[in-house]
Motif scaffolding. Structure first.
Motif, mmCIF file in Angstrom:
data_model
loop_
_atom_site.group_PDB
_atom_site.id
_atom_site.type_symbol
_atom_site.label_atom_id
_atom_site.label_comp_id
_atom_site.label_asym_id
_atom_site.label_seq_id
_atom_site.Cartn_x
_atom_site.Cartn_y
_atom_site.Cartn_z
ATOM 1 N N ALA A 36 -5.976 3.637 4.087
ATOM 2 C CA ALA A 36 -4.566 3.870 4.461
ATOM 3 C C ALA A 36 -4.242 5.355 4.580
ATOM 4 O O ALA A 36 -4.781 6.187 3.851
ATOM 5 C CB ALA A 36 -3.649 3.230 3.423
ATOM 6 N N VAL A 45 0.851 -1.198 0.000
ATOM 7 C CA VAL A 45 0.000 0.000 0.000
ATOM 8 C C VAL A 45 0.889 1.253 0.000
ATOM 9 O O VAL A 45 1.886 1.310 0.723
ATOM 10 C CB VAL A 45 -0.919 -0.034 1.245
ATOM 11 C CG1 VAL A 45 -1.688 1.257 1.389
ATOM 12 C CG2 VAL A 45 -1.879 -1.219 1.148
ATOM 13 N N SER A 70 -6.551 -0.909 0.284
ATOM 14 C CA SER A 70 -5.745 0.282 0.598
ATOM 15 C C SER A 70 -6.613 1.460 1.009
ATOM 16 O O SER A 70 -6.104 2.498 1.418
ATOM 17 C CB SER A 70 -4.908 0.688 -0.631
ATOM 18 O OG SER A 70 -5.756 1.243 -1.632
#
Ligand SMILES: C[S@@+](CC[C@H](N)C(=O)[O-])C[C@H]1O[C@@H](n2cnc3c(N)ncnc32)[C@H](O)[C@@H]1O
Length: 334
Positions: free
Chosen positions: A313, A21, A310
């Motif tokens: 994130a 990520v 992701s």
């Protein structure tokens, strides 16, 4: 409000391998140089480590607490002879772990907090509330499992854990249901627990499975993830040389708050009463970091489309100054 946890097993494509990520952003933040020494505190599938080793003729010390992750890393060690060293342990202990190898200063540290796709997708690890498996959740495969926790803790403690680490507003009801159910049959499987939670908490409008927050809470508690993060940040302050970079990717608000507070406090941004007052005047201590990301970097639409895991994130980056580390780290190093 807690963002959905990337590490929650309710994301699509459950059998996908781990996709790193914010990879290019993390590598750019560390900007590895030839001869530099870096720590990847969360080796996982080695995505960050490999990219760092490819970006410069540098050395990487990679740490993971999961023995399975390290076993998978052996081929990468062979591919970069003499440049990659794998260490079994926790990043909260990284100053001590690295000192055991004679390393006291590094040029950059990356932390990618949480669990990997391999851990989530392997039902035998017990992180999934979608697929049945042993109620385990121990990254290290040692210590107290999630089953031990739900079968033995008093209701009050369970409620506290579920509220604090899961930000579950029905924490007391869930804890009560767990305690009632375990009298009839102690918990040993993930789906048993998920079913008990689902019977108690209705699915919200956002569609998130009601088991998500309680599973997140248990995972954080079982692995002491917030304590590790706190110790990891202090270890990073201790290990980084002046100009060294710290890059931390986190996936939910509890973790991001810890990283944000640490970086702001250490760079004295938050405490400084006036922007005209030098940071060194705050509390008499010189700032040990300079904030690089005032706001967290988040994945773009392309990355989220490629890798839905992701989507929550957040990357925060800070640069070490030459000031003396403010805190000592466990292990008697300072
Ligand atoms: C999100 S994955 C990292 C993925 C990695 N950046 C990559 O690109 O492949 C997190 C990894 O960190 C490990 N981990 C989590 N907490 C840890 C800790 N306190 N100490 C060491 N490893 C930890 C987990 O076992 C997992 O393998």
């Amino acid at each position: 409000m807690n963002t959905p946890d990337i590490a929650s097993p309710d994301f699509p494509s459950p059998d996908s391998p781990h996709i790193p990520v914010l990879l290019s952003e993390v590598v750019a933040a560390l900007s590895p140089r030839d001869g530099g020494v870096y720590i990847d505190g969360t080796f996982g599938a080695g995505g960050y480590t490999k990219a760092l080793l490819e970006a410069a003729d540098c050395k990487v010390w990679a740490i993971d607490r999961d023995p399975d992750a390290l076993a998978r890393g052996a081929t990468l060690v062979e591919r970069f002879p003499g440049r990659l060293h794998l260490i079994a342990g926790r990043f909260g202990d990284m100053a001590k772990l690295l000192a055991e190898h004679g390393v006291r200063n590094v040029d950059g540290i990356a932390l990618d907090i949480g669990v990997s796709s391999m851990q989530i997708d392997d039902r035998a690890r017990g992180f999934s509330f979608l697929r049945d498996g042993p109620l385990d959740m121990r990254m290290e495969r040692a210590g107290r499992s999630a089953a031990d926790v739900v079968n033995t803790l008093p209701e009050k403690d369970l409620a506290e854990i579920i509220l604090t680490f899961g930000e579950e507003k029905h924490a007391r009801r869930v804890a009560r249901a767990i305690v009632k159910a375990r009298v009839e049959r102690p918990f040993s499987r993930t789906l048993h627990l998920a079913d008990v939670i689902r019977a108690e908490v209705r699915r919200a409008h956002d569609g998130i499975d009601p088991a998500t927050r309680t599973f997140q809470a248990l995972r954080i508690y079982v692995n002491d993830e917030l304590g590790e993060l706190d110790r990891g940040l202090r270890s990073a302050e201790f290990l980084l040389r002046a100009g060294g970079m710290l890059a931390v990717v986190s996936f939910h608000s509890l973790e991001d708050r810890i990283v944000k507070t640490f970086m702001r406090t250490r760079s004295a941004e938050a405490a400084r009463p006036s922007r005209h007052m030098p940071a060194s005047a705050v509390k008499g201590a010189a700032p040990t970091f300079r904030l690089v990301t005032k706001r967290p970097t988040v994945p773009g639409d392309d990355e989220i489309a490629r890798n839905p895991r992701s989507r929550s994130a957040r990357l925060r980056v800070a640069e070490r100054t030459d000031a003396t580390a403010l805190a000592s780290v466990d292990g008697g190093l300072a």
